[in-house]
Design an enzyme around this catalytic site. Sequence first.
Site, PDB file in Angstrom:
ATOM      1  N   ARG A 109       0.864  -1.174   0.000  1.00  0.00           N
ATOM      2  CA  ARG A 109       0.000   0.000   0.000  1.00  0.00           C
ATOM      3  C   ARG A 109       0.903   1.227   0.000  1.00  0.00           C
ATOM      4  NH1 ARG A 109      -2.201  -3.625   3.661  1.00  0.00           N
ATOM      5  NH2 ARG A 109      -4.306  -4.330   3.154  1.00  0.00           N
ATOM      6  N   LYS A 142      -2.072  -2.829   7.867  1.00  0.00           N
ATOM      7  CA  LYS A 142      -3.310  -2.487   8.554  1.00  0.00           C
ATOM      8  C   LYS A 142      -3.453  -3.300   9.837  1.00  0.00           C
ATOM      9  CE  LYS A 142      -6.326  -0.872   4.820  1.00  0.00           C
ATOM     10  NZ  LYS A 142      -7.604  -1.119   4.097  1.00  0.00           N
ATOM     11  N   HIS A 182      -2.575   2.146  -6.161  1.00  0.00           N
ATOM     12  CA  HIS A 182      -3.433   0.987  -5.929  1.00  0.00           C
ATOM     13  C   HIS A 182      -3.360   0.012  -7.099  1.00  0.00           C
ATOM     14  CE1 HIS A 182      -6.639  -1.269  -4.077  1.00  0.00           C
ATOM     15  NE2 HIS A 182      -7.367  -1.203  -5.173  1.00  0.00           N
ATOM     16  N   ARG A 184      -0.178  -2.325  -6.889  1.00  0.00           N
ATOM     17  CA  ARG A 184      -0.114  -3.413  -5.912  1.00  0.00           C
ATOM     18  C   ARG A 184      -0.991  -4.606  -6.279  1.00  0.00           C
ATOM     19  NH1 ARG A 184      -3.821  -3.806  -1.461  1.00  0.00           N
ATOM     20  NH2 ARG A 184      -2.098  -4.776  -0.359  1.00  0.00           N
TER      21      ARG A 184
END
Length: 245
Positions: free
Chosen positions: A121, A145, A217, A220
């Site tokens: 990310r 995350k 984005h 990835r």
Amino acid sequence: MFAADRLKVKPSALTLEQIDAGLVSAFLEHLEDERKNAAVTRNVRLPAIKSFFRFLEYRQPAALEQIRCVLAIPFKKTDTRLVPYLLREELQAVLDAPDPATRDGIRDRAMLHVAVCAGLRVSELTGLKVDDIDLPSMSIRVLGKGRRERTLPLWKPAAAALRAWLAIRGQVATPEVFVNARGEPLSRWGFAYLLRQHAATVARKQPGLARKRVSPHVLRHYLPRPTMSGSFSFAHNSKGLCDNM
């Protein structure tokens, strides 16, 4: 502001009883009809409102029926869009776009290779610290995350590009790997801007790129496989993680 304007009262004069399901529904319609927000944006606003009313249901028992009606407001159905993708030649061209003869080019090339190889990310990429790099094995430790930590290996092209950047990065106060000309951490918006610039540069040779939005984005969502020549071949990967060497 919407409630105050609709009810013709000052915001400080608003009461809980006035913010009912009808008012909330009218606000959601206002977002789409007057402010021209997409249904996706409408659906983002609604959970925030519902979260507030879930907070209230334990503190305002007398308003439980009103709260129940607000929590029952449905989300609007939206179309699920596929993640845009790049062809192998297009992605290879973007990776090769930064000028390896300049400091910024060496940095940008390292960032792009690491981002694609590790499926990071943008926040994980810009937050990567020097201490997160294991030079002997050329692997990186990523805090994702939920503060979930994972260790990812780097393939030869990405490792070589990262070594080249670390060799000229110099001693700066910030611990982040990728820094700007002032020695400050590169922001996520800075990386997105640089990516767009490099994509625009190679769009002249890869016309298909001019019709695509190249974002962090998108990068990835590819699984790169190194070839014998050191270039990459790519296959789409919904998780964006490298687990083959």
